[in-house]
Enzyme design. Structure first.
Site, PDB file in Angstrom:
ATOM      1  N   ARG A 118     -20.684  15.433  -1.487  1.00 30.45           N
ATOM      2  CA  ARG A 118     -20.813  14.315  -0.255  1.00 30.45           C
ATOM      3  C   ARG A 118     -20.725  15.143   1.261  1.00 30.45           C
ATOM      4  O   ARG A 118     -19.661  16.100   1.376  1.00 30.45           O
ATOM      5  CB  ARG A 118     -19.758  13.308  -0.381  1.00 30.45           C
ATOM      6  CG  ARG A 118     -19.845  12.920  -1.716  1.00 30.45           C
ATOM      7  CD  ARG A 118     -18.544  11.808  -1.981  1.00 30.45           C
ATOM      8  NE  ARG A 118     -18.736  10.384  -1.701  1.00 30.45           N
ATOM      9  CZ  ARG A 118     -17.814   9.543  -1.745  1.00 30.45           C
ATOM     10  NH1 ARG A 118     -16.839   9.838  -2.162  1.00 30.45           N
ATOM     11  NH2 ARG A 118     -18.099   8.298  -1.556  1.00 30.45           N
ATOM     12  N   GLU A 120       0.780  -1.214   0.116  1.00 36.00           N
ATOM     13  CA  GLU A 120      -0.083  -0.037  -0.142  1.00 36.00           C
ATOM     14  C   GLU A 120       0.741   1.209   0.093  1.00 36.00           C
ATOM     15  O   GLU A 120       1.873   1.399   0.851  1.00 36.00           O
ATOM     16  CB  GLU A 120      -0.770   0.087   1.225  1.00 36.00           C
ATOM     17  CG  GLU A 120      -1.793   1.256   1.442  1.00 36.00           C
ATOM     18  CD  GLU A 120      -2.500   1.753   0.352  1.00 36.00           C
ATOM     19  OE1 GLU A 120      -3.262   1.185  -0.339  1.00 36.00           O
ATOM     20  OE2 GLU A 120      -2.329   3.097   0.106  1.00 36.00           O
ATOM     21  N   ALA A 150     -17.947  -1.203  -5.127  1.00 36.04           N
ATOM     22  CA  ALA A 150     -17.008  -1.868  -4.104  1.00 36.04           C
ATOM     23  C   ALA A 150     -17.716  -3.324  -4.089  1.00 36.04           C
ATOM     24  O   ALA A 150     -16.884  -4.457  -4.110  1.00 36.04           O
ATOM     25  CB  ALA A 150     -17.182  -1.557  -2.585  1.00 36.04           C
ATOM     26  N   ASP A 168     -12.086  -1.332  -8.545  1.00 36.83           N
ATOM     27  CA  ASP A 168     -11.740  -0.394  -9.441  1.00 36.83           C
ATOM     28  C   ASP A 168     -10.919  -0.248 -10.554  1.00 36.83           C
ATOM     29  O   ASP A 168     -10.853   0.378 -11.640  1.00 36.83           O
ATOM     30  CB  ASP A 168     -11.792   1.075  -8.841  1.00 36.83           C
ATOM     31  CG  ASP A 168     -13.096   1.672  -8.191  1.00 36.83           C
ATOM     32  OD1 ASP A 168     -14.141   0.808  -8.295  1.00 36.83           O
ATOM     33  OD2 ASP A 168     -13.186   2.603  -7.627  1.00 36.83           O
TER      34      ASP A 168
HETATM   35  C1  LIG Z   1     -19.731   8.837  -4.393  1.00 36.72           C
HETATM   36  C2  LIG Z   1     -19.467   7.333  -4.518  1.00 36.72           C
HETATM   37  C3  LIG Z   1     -20.354   6.732  -3.710  1.00 36.72           C
HETATM   38  C4  LIG Z   1     -20.188   5.119  -3.688  1.00 36.72           C
HETATM   39  N1  LIG Z   1     -20.992   4.461  -3.057  1.00 36.72           N
HETATM   40  C5  LIG Z   1     -20.780   3.144  -3.049  1.00 36.72           C
HETATM   41  C6  LIG Z   1     -21.727   1.898  -2.375  1.00 36.72           C
HETATM   42  O1  LIG Z   1     -22.571   2.558  -1.533  1.00 36.72           O
HETATM   43  N2  LIG Z   1     -21.660   0.819  -2.436  1.00 36.72           N
HETATM   44  C7  LIG Z   1     -20.590   0.439  -3.207  1.00 36.72           C
HETATM   45  O2  LIG Z   1     -20.240  -1.057  -3.307  1.00 36.72           O
HETATM   46  N3  LIG Z   1     -19.612   0.911  -3.844  1.00 36.72           N
HETATM   47  C8  LIG Z   1     -19.675   2.446  -3.808  1.00 36.72           C
HETATM   48  N4  LIG Z   1     -18.876   3.474  -4.393  1.00 36.72           N
HETATM   49  C9  LIG Z   1     -17.672   2.744  -5.299  1.00 36.72           C
HETATM   50  C10 LIG Z   1     -16.582   2.268  -4.108  1.00 36.72           C
HETATM   51  O3  LIG Z   1     -16.109   3.563  -3.414  1.00 36.72           O
HETATM   52  C11 LIG Z   1     -15.354   1.732  -4.901  1.00 36.72           C
HETATM   53  O4  LIG Z   1     -15.886   0.956  -5.951  1.00 36.72           O
HETATM   54  C12 LIG Z   1     -14.397   1.149  -3.947  1.00 36.72           C
HETATM   55  O5  LIG Z   1     -13.967   1.860  -3.149  1.00 36.72           O
HETATM   56  C13 LIG Z   1     -13.260   0.663  -4.815  1.00 36.72           C
HETATM   57  O6  LIG Z   1     -12.382  -0.118  -3.973  1.00 36.72           O
HETATM   58  P1  LIG Z   1     -10.765  -0.495  -4.358  1.00 36.72           P
HETATM   59  O7  LIG Z   1     -10.245  -1.316  -3.265  1.00 36.72           O
HETATM   60  O8  LIG Z   1     -10.882  -1.275  -5.752  1.00 36.72           O
HETATM   61  O9  LIG Z   1     -10.244   0.860  -4.796  1.00 36.72           O
HETATM   62  P2  LIG Z   1      -9.398   2.175  -3.920  1.00 36.72           P
HETATM   63  O10 LIG Z   1     -10.783   2.092  -2.571  1.00 36.72           O
HETATM   64  O11 LIG Z   1      -9.304   3.057  -4.598  1.00 36.72           O
HETATM   65  O12 LIG Z   1      -8.301   1.477  -2.996  1.00 36.72           O
HETATM   66  C14 LIG Z   1      -7.291   1.447  -3.923  1.00 36.72           C
HETATM   67  C15 LIG Z   1      -5.952   1.664  -2.924  1.00 36.72           C
HETATM   68  O13 LIG Z   1      -4.887   1.529  -3.787  1.00 36.72           O
HETATM   69  C16 LIG Z   1      -3.734   2.145  -3.256  1.00 36.72           C
HETATM   70  N5  LIG Z   1      -2.934   2.354  -4.548  1.00 36.72           N
HETATM   71  C17 LIG Z   1      -2.870   3.225  -5.467  1.00 36.72           C
HETATM   72  N6  LIG Z   1      -1.909   3.287  -6.301  1.00 36.72           N
HETATM   73  C18 LIG Z   1      -0.869   2.490  -5.651  1.00 36.72           C
HETATM   74  C19 LIG Z   1       0.208   2.196  -6.067  1.00 36.72           C
HETATM   75  N7  LIG Z   1       0.839   2.812  -7.233  1.00 36.72           N
HETATM   76  N8  LIG Z   1       1.120   1.378  -5.042  1.00 36.72           N
HETATM   77  C20 LIG Z   1       0.222   0.913  -3.904  1.00 36.72           C
HETATM   78  N9  LIG Z   1      -0.601   1.368  -3.702  1.00 36.72           N
HETATM   79  C21 LIG Z   1      -1.462   1.975  -4.490  1.00 36.72           C
HETATM   80  C22 LIG Z   1      -4.561   3.282  -2.934  1.00 36.72           C
HETATM   81  O14 LIG Z   1      -3.662   3.991  -2.042  1.00 36.72           O
HETATM   82  C23 LIG Z   1      -5.576   2.854  -2.167  1.00 36.72           C
HETATM   83  O15 LIG Z   1      -5.438   2.513  -0.894  1.00 36.72           O
HETATM   84  C24 LIG Z   1     -19.104   4.757  -4.533  1.00 36.72           C
HETATM   85  C25 LIG Z   1     -18.200   5.374  -5.315  1.00 36.72           C
HETATM   86  C26 LIG Z   1     -18.567   6.786  -5.118  1.00 36.72           C
HETATM   87  C27 LIG Z   1     -17.318   7.701  -5.858  1.00 36.72           C
END
Ligand SMILES: Cc1cc2nc3c(=O)[nH]c(=O)nc-3n(C[C@H](O)[C@H](O)[C@H](O)COP(=O)(O)OP(=O)(O)OC[C@H]3O[C@@H](n4cnc5c(N)ncnc54)[C@H](O)[C@@H]3O)c2cc1C
Length: 473
Positions: free
Chosen positions: A207, A38, A341, A328
């Site tokens: 938000r 991370e 998510a 994502d």
């Molecule tokens: C307004 C809004 C409301 C939402 N509501 C919902 C909901 O109610 N229910 C739902 O299911 N989803 C919801 N979502 C979608 C959800 O937030 C995302 O799909 C989810 O958080 C994605 O998780 P992730 O772990 O794929 O990515 P992220 O949460 O973006 O995590 C990525 C991680 O990778 C790390 N990282 C990035 N680049 C590097 C690198 N080069 N080296 C090391 N680490 C790195 C970052 O620091 C971070 O910790 C919502 C989104 C928005 C914008």
């Protein structure tokens, strides 16, 4: 450098967000060594709400029941009844009202959608991550490790990840859970490919988390403690209680005609901008008294979030060799189904299932040297992942755009006809919530067994598909 042919798999996950951590927990549950890299100095989430739909909760239970324990520890039910939650999503007309009869005509209920038992409970993001982290052993995580590059030194060697601090780490495979601006996606698709980057949807989200007592005083307990969606022309507003009912999570979506550049595609870049309550008031000018009061409850200054997604340029593949993306990083969707998510948790289940097959195959082949090697089983697992997962997650990306148009009365097939709108919302939500998880697991298992059939009589893997797979690449 140690040569790799057989033995245990070592998995690297880049990114410790919701999807990265849940994938790591699922692999640890299956005794597969994993390390999360991370970039931040600690796990962190924003102070906003997130809700998990039925498909996500079921997949969490199959990945690792502790993930469900983490949700249950902090999820806030809808409604004020301590014993029972109100498991309906509510759609209201936030726009039309009669100034001579504000009480009777404002915020008319257009329809209800039953989510199933506790089907859409609000979670405070940071609180959820704090709970999840309790189950992740410290040896499985390294902080301040910003991934920059992955070196493939040949199929008999592990991959070598390089980080911005000059250090490196080996792994048999890399799962990019590095979010919407994924570097791993760029590695898979190439930096020149527009599909390597998300694109602006021309929607922004305002938000806020508001103290519940303020909302209750302004709108009464029913509106305060129950999920509501206020629909209207070219904008909508959603709220639900979080933090055990102490906070009110509000998100308002509006159209943004101007372009919003991605910023630094390799890093932090700017996906939020400072905004004011007056900006939101201007966007919802002329809406009904309920929506107007909701806007008045916002803090004077807040952030507006650009909504990016992968709709314009979906990834043609989530995989390259021994590297893949999930969550994502693979298929960022606009948040209008509240499921980005959740669908990432489905990816986590698929990957954990396939890597368990891969680890078992590898363990069996250690009794029969040369039958399968780490690179071979990893590539096979990721190819199956790449066949099974993209159709569903790409459907979510498309449907999230379309359902937003339905909420905002501009979808060509539904317009302002709320019977049609509700039928569409129900059909799409059911497709999302009642996903055939057993069907997915069967597809994964069948895919695996077609490549690595189990000869039960000798309890050993007969590797017939593997060399063929290699030739096809
Ligand atoms: C307004 C809004 C409301 C939402 N509501 C919902 C909901 O109610 N229910 C739902 O299911 N989803 C919801 N979502 C979608 C959800 O937030 C995302 O799909 C989810 O958080 C994605 O998780 P992730 O772990 O794929 O990515 P992220 O949460 O973006 O995590 C990525 C991680 O990778 C790390 N990282 C990035 N680049 C590097 C690198 N080069 N080296 C090391 N680490 C790195 C970052 O620091 C971070 O910790 C919502 C989104 C928005 C914008």
């Amino acid at each position: 450098m140690a040569a790799r042919t057989t033995g245990q798999l070592q998995v690297a996950i880049v990114g410790g967000g919701i999807v990265g951590l849940i994938t790591a927990l699922g692999l640890l549950k299956r005794n597969i060594p994993v390390k999360v890299y991370e970039q931040a100095s600690t796990f962190r989430e924003i102070g906003a709400g997130v809700a998990f739909t039925a498909n996500a909760l079921k997949c969490m239970a199959l990945v690792d029941p502790d993930v469900v324990n983490a949700v249950n520890a902090i999820a806030t039910k809808n409604g004020q009844d301590d014993a029972e939650s109100n498991d309906n999503l509510r759609y209201h007309d936030g726009y039309n009202w009669d100034p001579n009869d504000p009480e009777g005509s404002d915020d008319k209920l257009l329809g209800l959608l039953y989510t199933g038992y506790k089907g859409f409970q609000g979670c405070h993001r940071a609180a959820f991550l704090d709970e999840l982290v309790k189950y992740v052993p410290s040896h499985a995580v390294e902080f301040r490790k910003r991934y920059v590059e992955c070196e493939d030194r040949g199929r008999n060697e592990r991959l070598l990840l390089h980080f911005s601090d000059g250090t490196s780490a080996e792994a048999d495979l890399v799962i990019g859970c590095d979010g919407i601006k994924s570097k791993i996606r760029q590695l898979i698709l190439g930096p020149e490919n527009p599909a390597s980057y998300p694109h602006f949807t021309h929607k922004v989200a305002y938000r806020a988390l508001i103290p519940m007592e303020q909302v209750e005083a302004a709108l009464g307990p029913f509106k305060a403690y129950n999920q509501h969606m206020h629909t209207g022309p070219r904008a909508h507003m959603l709220h639900f209680p979080v933090a055990g009912g102490k906070l009110f999570n509000l998100v308002a979506f509006v159209v943004e005609p101007e372009d919003w550049p991605l910023g630094d595609p390799n890093g932090v870049g700017n996906m939020t901008r400072p905004a004011t309550r007056a900006d939101v008031a201007a966007a919802f000018k002329g809406w009904g008294p309920t929506v107007t009061k909701l806007v008045e409850l916002l803090p004077e200054t807040l952030d507006k979030w650009a909504i990016f997604d992968c709709y314009d340029y979906p990834a043609p593949t989530f995989v390259r060799g021994r590297v893949c993306v999930a969550g994502d990083a693979a298929h960022a969707a606009a948040p209008h189904h509240g499921a980005g998510a959740g669908i990432g948790v489905e990816d986590a289940l698929a990957l954990c299932t396939l890597l368990e097959h891969a680890a078992n195959t590898l363990a069996l082949s250690s009794q029969d040297p040369g039958a399968a090697d780490a690179a071979g089983v990893v590539e096979a697992a990721l190819q199956i992942y790449d066949q099974v997962r993209p159709p569903r997650s790409e459907w979510l990306v498309t449907s999230s755009r379309e359902v937003c148009d339905i909420y905002e009365w501009v979808h060509p097939e539904t317009g302002e006809d709320w019977e049609k709108c509700l039928a569409q919302i129900r059909m799409r939500s059911n497709r999302l919530w009642y996903f055939d998880i057993e069907g997915m697991l069967k597809e994964l298992r069948d895919g695996w067994e077609s490549r690595f059939p189990v000869d039960a009589s000798v309890a050993k893997m007969t590797i017939v598909g593997y060399h063929k797979v290699e030739e096809e690449m």
